[in-house]
Design a protein around this motif. Sequence first.
Motif, PDB file in Angstrom:
ATOM      1  N   LEU A  73       4.241   5.838  -2.638  1.00  0.00           N
ATOM      2  CA  LEU A  73       3.699   4.622  -2.067  1.00  0.00           C
ATOM      3  C   LEU A  73       4.644   3.481  -2.413  1.00  0.00           C
ATOM      4  N   GLU A  74       5.036   2.696  -1.401  1.00  0.00           N
ATOM      5  CA  GLU A  74       5.820   1.493  -1.672  1.00  0.00           C
ATOM      6  C   GLU A  74       4.931   0.280  -1.457  1.00  0.00           C
ATOM      7  N   VAL A  75       4.744  -0.528  -2.496  1.00  0.00           N
ATOM      8  CA  VAL A  75       3.933  -1.731  -2.377  1.00  0.00           C
ATOM      9  C   VAL A  75       4.841  -2.946  -2.318  1.00  0.00           C
ATOM     10  N   MET A  76       4.450  -3.901  -1.464  1.00  0.00           N
ATOM     11  CA  MET A  76       5.236  -5.107  -1.257  1.00  0.00           C
ATOM     12  C   MET A  76       4.314  -6.321  -1.195  1.00  0.00           C
ATOM     13  N   PRO A  77       4.722  -7.488  -1.721  1.00  0.00           N
ATOM     14  CA  PRO A  77       6.005  -7.734  -2.376  1.00  0.00           C
ATOM     15  C   PRO A  77       6.014  -7.240  -3.817  1.00  0.00           C
ATOM     16  N   ALA A  78       7.209  -7.151  -4.381  1.00  0.00           N
ATOM     17  CA  ALA A  78       7.364  -6.613  -5.733  1.00  0.00           C
ATOM     18  C   ALA A  78       6.962  -7.607  -6.819  1.00  0.00           C
ATOM     19  N   LEU A  79       6.826  -8.881  -6.447  1.00  0.00           N
ATOM     20  CA  LEU A  79       6.585  -9.912  -7.457  1.00  0.00           C
ATOM     21  C   LEU A  79       5.102 -10.037  -7.811  1.00  0.00           C
ATOM     22  N   MET A  80       4.416  -8.897  -7.888  1.00  0.00           N
ATOM     23  CA  MET A  80       3.005  -8.855  -8.255  1.00  0.00           C
ATOM     24  C   MET A  80       2.800  -7.721  -9.256  1.00  0.00           C
ATOM     25  N   PRO A  81       3.407  -7.832 -10.441  1.00  0.00           N
ATOM     26  CA  PRO A  81       3.353  -6.735 -11.410  1.00  0.00           C
ATOM     27  C   PRO A  81       1.942  -6.320 -11.808  1.00  0.00           C
ATOM     28  N   GLU A  82       1.010  -7.283 -11.834  1.00  0.00           N
ATOM     29  CA  GLU A  82      -0.360  -6.925 -12.211  1.00  0.00           C
ATOM     30  C   GLU A  82      -1.001  -6.009 -11.178  1.00  0.00           C
ATOM     31  N   MET A  83      -0.629  -6.177  -9.891  1.00  0.00           N
ATOM     32  CA  MET A  83      -1.166  -5.304  -8.850  1.00  0.00           C
ATOM     33  C   MET A  83      -0.513  -3.929  -8.912  1.00  0.00           C
ATOM     34  N   ILE A  84       0.751  -3.885  -9.256  1.00  0.00           N
ATOM     35  CA  ILE A  84       1.412  -2.589  -9.418  1.00  0.00           C
ATOM     36  C   ILE A  84       0.724  -1.796 -10.524  1.00  0.00           C
ATOM     37  N   SER A  85       0.430  -2.462 -11.635  1.00  0.00           N
ATOM     38  CA  SER A  85      -0.262  -1.803 -12.754  1.00  0.00           C
ATOM     39  C   SER A  85      -1.631  -1.304 -12.325  1.00  0.00           C
ATOM     40  N   LYS A  86      -2.356  -2.118 -11.565  1.00  0.00           N
ATOM     41  CA  LYS A  86      -3.695  -1.744 -11.094  1.00  0.00           C
ATOM     42  C   LYS A  86      -3.639  -0.513 -10.194  1.00  0.00           C
ATOM     43  N   LEU A  87      -2.716  -0.525  -9.227  1.00  0.00           N
ATOM     44  CA  LEU A  87      -2.604   0.599  -8.303  1.00  0.00           C
ATOM     45  C   LEU A  87      -2.168   1.867  -9.031  1.00  0.00           C
ATOM     46  N   LYS A  88      -1.289   1.713 -10.001  1.00  0.00           N
ATOM     47  CA  LYS A  88      -0.823   2.879 -10.768  1.00  0.00           C
ATOM     48  C   LYS A  88      -1.988   3.573 -11.471  1.00  0.00           C
ATOM     49  N   LYS A  89      -2.949   2.784 -11.972  1.00  0.00           N
ATOM     50  CA  LYS A  89      -4.105   3.344 -12.660  1.00  0.00           C
ATOM     51  C   LYS A  89      -5.065   4.044 -11.710  1.00  0.00           C
ATOM     52  N   GLU A  90      -5.084   3.600 -10.450  1.00  0.00           N
ATOM     53  CA  GLU A  90      -6.062   4.116  -9.496  1.00  0.00           C
ATOM     54  C   GLU A  90      -5.547   5.246  -8.618  1.00  0.00           C
ATOM     55  N   LEU A  91      -4.222   5.451  -8.591  1.00  0.00           N
ATOM     56  CA  LEU A  91      -3.648   6.456  -7.704  1.00  0.00           C
ATOM     57  C   LEU A  91      -2.805   7.475  -8.473  1.00  0.00           C
ATOM     58  N   LYS A  92      -2.752   8.677  -7.935  1.00  0.00           N
ATOM     59  CA  LYS A  92      -1.892   9.712  -8.494  1.00  0.00           C
ATOM     60  C   LYS A  92      -0.495   9.680  -7.852  1.00  0.00           C
ATOM     61  N   VAL A  93      -0.382   8.988  -6.721  1.00  0.00           N
ATOM     62  CA  VAL A  93       0.882   8.927  -5.984  1.00  0.00           C
ATOM     63  C   VAL A  93       1.868   8.019  -6.727  1.00  0.00           C
ATOM     64  N   PRO A  94       3.107   8.460  -6.934  1.00  0.00           N
ATOM     65  CA  PRO A  94       4.116   7.599  -7.560  1.00  0.00           C
ATOM     66  C   PRO A  94       4.332   6.322  -6.747  1.00  0.00           C
ATOM     67  N   ILE A  95       4.531   5.216  -7.426  1.00  0.00           N
ATOM     68  CA  ILE A  95       4.662   3.922  -6.763  1.00  0.00           C
ATOM     69  C   ILE A  95       6.081   3.378  -6.896  1.00  0.00           C
ATOM     70  N   ILE A  96       6.628   2.953  -5.766  1.00  0.00           N
ATOM     71  CA  ILE A  96       7.859   2.163  -5.767  1.00  0.00           C
ATOM     72  C   ILE A  96       7.491   0.791  -5.211  1.00  0.00           C
ATOM     73  N   THR A  97       8.362  -0.178  -5.368  1.00  0.00           N
ATOM     74  CA  THR A  97       8.033  -1.516  -4.891  1.00  0.00           C
ATOM     75  C   THR A  97       9.288  -2.228  -4.429  1.00  0.00           C
ATOM     76  N   GLY A  98       9.108  -3.226  -3.603  1.00  0.00           N
ATOM     77  CA  GLY A  98      10.238  -3.977  -3.070  1.00  0.00           C
ATOM     78  C   GLY A  98       9.762  -5.253  -2.407  1.00  0.00           C
ATOM     79  N   GLY A  99      10.696  -6.067  -1.958  1.00  0.00           N
ATOM     80  CA  GLY A  99      10.353  -7.308  -1.287  1.00  0.00           C
ATOM     81  C   GLY A  99      10.373  -8.501  -2.225  1.00  0.00           C
ATOM     82  N   MET A 100      11.127  -9.524  -1.871  1.00  0.00           N
ATOM     83  CA  MET A 100      11.209 -10.787  -2.609  1.00  0.00           C
ATOM     84  C   MET A 100      11.968 -10.671  -3.926  1.00  0.00           C
ATOM     85  N   ILE A 101      12.616  -9.532  -4.147  1.00  0.00           N
ATOM     86  CA  ILE A 101      13.402  -9.353  -5.373  1.00  0.00           C
ATOM     87  C   ILE A 101      14.631 -10.259  -5.315  1.00  0.00           C
TER      88      ILE A 101
END
Length: 201
Positions: A135-163
């Motif tokens: 799963l790629e989540v965008m934008p990347a400048l939302m680390p708290e949401m990345i952490s939240k999604l990581k806890k709720e999903l088994k799918v590996p997460i990548i991120t991008g956008g606004m870097i």
Amino acid sequence: MNSQKEFFKKLNEDRLIASIKNPKSLDQFLQTEIQSAFLLTGNISVIKRYVDLLKKHNRFVFLHIEKIPGISYDREGLKFISKFVQPTGIVSTKSSIIQSAKKEGLLTIQRLFLIDSDAVQNGLRTVREIEPDLLEVMPALMPEMISKLKKELKVPIITGGMIQSQQHIDAALKSGAIAVSTGKPWLWHVQLSKSVSSKMN
């Protein structure tokens, strides 16, 4: 070409994915040591040549389907990509494309834009149903949401956008993303801090 296992191994080492948005960026990418790329340039007449060039240099290449003019989004279009173009996989915001690509044996990356809470909840439901490879989540400048999604999903997460900096990349990786995608060539050479350059969980 290298196996799915090899792709994840290399991604674990690089922690970066190059988003290639024009032919010049393609040449710049080949001068880096990054192994994986999202291809967002070209059209149906040249895309196989681009993919073949990247594979010749032992790179993993994912087509962002919606960014490649001339390729249909239906099952036949995915068959054409799988049998003729032969990338490592595809990136798409559309769950129907992810489903078709999986049936054709392609690695799949579902892209999700974190627009609002409804988009997040709908995205979570779709990912659980479709089960893309990443799963790629965008934008990347939302680390708290990345952490939240990581806890709720088994799918590996990548991120991008606004870097915009190495610090942005480090923050995204510290939050739980396994890799960061960026279309800025000057960031393809960053040295990750020791705290985020370790192996994936």
